[in-house]
Enzyme design. Structure first.
Site, mmCIF file in Angstrom:
data_model
loop_
_atom_site.group_PDB
_atom_site.id
_atom_site.type_symbol
_atom_site.label_atom_id
_atom_site.label_comp_id
_atom_site.label_asym_id
_atom_site.label_seq_id
_atom_site.Cartn_x
_atom_site.Cartn_y
_atom_site.Cartn_z
ATOM 1 N N HIS A 197 0.850 -1.205 0.000
ATOM 2 C CA HIS A 197 0.000 0.000 0.000
ATOM 3 C C HIS A 197 0.876 1.242 0.000
ATOM 4 O O HIS A 197 0.844 2.054 0.929
ATOM 5 C CB HIS A 197 -0.911 -0.022 1.230
ATOM 6 C CG HIS A 197 -2.351 0.261 0.915
ATOM 7 N ND1 HIS A 197 -3.081 -0.504 0.033
ATOM 8 C CD2 HIS A 197 -3.208 1.219 1.364
ATOM 9 C CE1 HIS A 197 -4.307 -0.050 -0.040
ATOM 10 N NE2 HIS A 197 -4.412 1.003 0.745
ATOM 11 N N ASP A 201 -2.991 7.571 -1.789
ATOM 12 C CA ASP A 201 -4.256 7.346 -2.501
ATOM 13 C C ASP A 201 -3.932 6.679 -3.829
ATOM 14 O O ASP A 201 -2.835 6.841 -4.373
ATOM 15 C CB ASP A 201 -4.970 8.683 -2.731
ATOM 16 C CG ASP A 201 -6.408 8.501 -3.214
ATOM 17 O OD1 ASP A 201 -6.943 7.376 -3.065
ATOM 18 O OD2 ASP A 201 -6.990 9.473 -3.735
#
Length: 348
Positions: A197, A201
């Site tokens: 991750h 965003d």
């Protein structure tokens, strides 16, 4: 310290189910090689439809969307974005187009990933496009009726650059060694990328774009003609469930890739099956648009939208499909239900 075992994928046990799906994918890919050299007009239409569906679906998974009309205009570059959602849709469109046209020229490296992420947010006012996260984050699953829950806590921000470099290196080495099927390695790469991750965003959208990039580089081109992102959107609950199952003990290198790879292969296999049906439809035959629309409705056994039919009957233009729908309604062989965006057609 987290490391990526792409030589054995944590001693992955290839189950009979996983092996059967892989064999079917390779078989369908082989069968379709010659067909993809024919019916170029129909296949070009499939490419254009898949671009719209992929851009729509991948963004909708993240809660980013616009109207159907605006979506088509944005994907076809006939307008400019009016808001944040449309800016993000336009960025996805550009990265998808770049991957479609230049996938052989994009190495799997940290610099490439940063460059693609920067383009993803080119139309927004965000300052983090093209930069790894500078704050820690969590992976949250969103469920029906607005509920949500933390699926996984990724590694902290300061570890991100090193982990992405390590992942890319492990993947490239494994592809070069050829010990494992590139299908398995591609699925594992996508899963590990999501687990890192690395951005504030756009992680989900980047993972799906990198999935297409790595598939194309390994000669699995089905995503050009059938929207893999849409297949994921339609099975979103299973997608999140399998991600969660494969996340257990990820940081300590004890996770099993099997749950996610089984899901990933199911999606790729479904894409090849869908393409196989559409290629069969596109072979030279003396069938009218109306006949093919009827065939599609009979085969799918559910009401279909005009967009569905354009995808399922790619050798005919939108105008021809619209005429066929009117003809079949006049003959009372089909009926229109719903209005506006919810309009569908079904057999009488």
């Amino acid at each position: 310290m987290k490391y990526f075992d792409f030589e054995s994928l944590n001693a992955l046990v290839v189950t009979p189910a996983i092996m059967a799906k892989m064999n079917q994918i390779y078989e369908l890919r082989g069968q379709q090689q010659d067909s993809l050299q024919k019916s170029r007009v129909a296949l070009d239409r499939l490419v254009n439809i898949a671009k719209v569906e992929s851009t729509d679906a991948s963004n909708r998974i993240e809660g980013v969307y616009t109207s159907d009309t605006r979506l088509r205009e944005l994907v076809n570059k006939k307008t400019t974005p009016h808001n944040r959602s449309e800016a993000e849709i336009s960025g996805y469109r550009d990265v998808l187009e770049l991957i479609h046209e230049h996938y052989q020229d994009i190495p799997i490296t940290s610099n490439s990933i940063l460059g693609l992420h920067k383009q993803l947010f080119n139309y927004t006012e965000s300052t983090w496009g093209g930069h790894y996260k500078d704050i820690n984050n969590t992976i949250v699953n969103h469920y029906k009726y607005g509920s949500q829950g933390v699926r996984f806590t990724p590694p902290p921000a300061h570890m991100t650059p090193e982990l992405v470099d390590s992942l890319c290196h492990a993947y490239n080495q494994a592809i070069h060694a050829g010990v494992l099927s590139p299908l398995l390695l591609t699925g594992a790469f996508v899963f590990d990328f999501v687990s890192i991750h690395p951005f504030r965003d756009g992680n989900g959208r980047m993972s799906r774009l990198l999935m297409l990039l790595t598939l194309y580089q390994n000669n699995f081109l089905v995503g050009k003609f059938v929207s893999i992102e849409q297949l994921i959107e339609h099975t979103k609950s299973a997608y999140y469930e399998r991600l969660q199952q494969s996340s257990t003990d990820w940081m300590t290198n004890g996770n099993s890739y099997a749950p996610f790879l089984d899901y990933f292969l199911s999606i790729i296999l479904q894409a090849y099956r869908d393409l196989n049906e559409r290629i069969n439809i596109t072979q030279p035959q003396a069938k009218s648009a109306a006949e093919l629309v009827l065939n599609a409705l009979q085969r799918e056994l559910r009401p279909l939208s005009k967009r569905d039919l354009l995808s399922l009957v790619p050798e005919y233009s939108q105008r021809s499909i619209e005429r066929a729908l009117l003809e079949l309604q006049n003959k009372q062989q089909i009926e229109k239900i719903g209005r506006g965006r919810a309009t569908r057609y079904r057999l009488v």
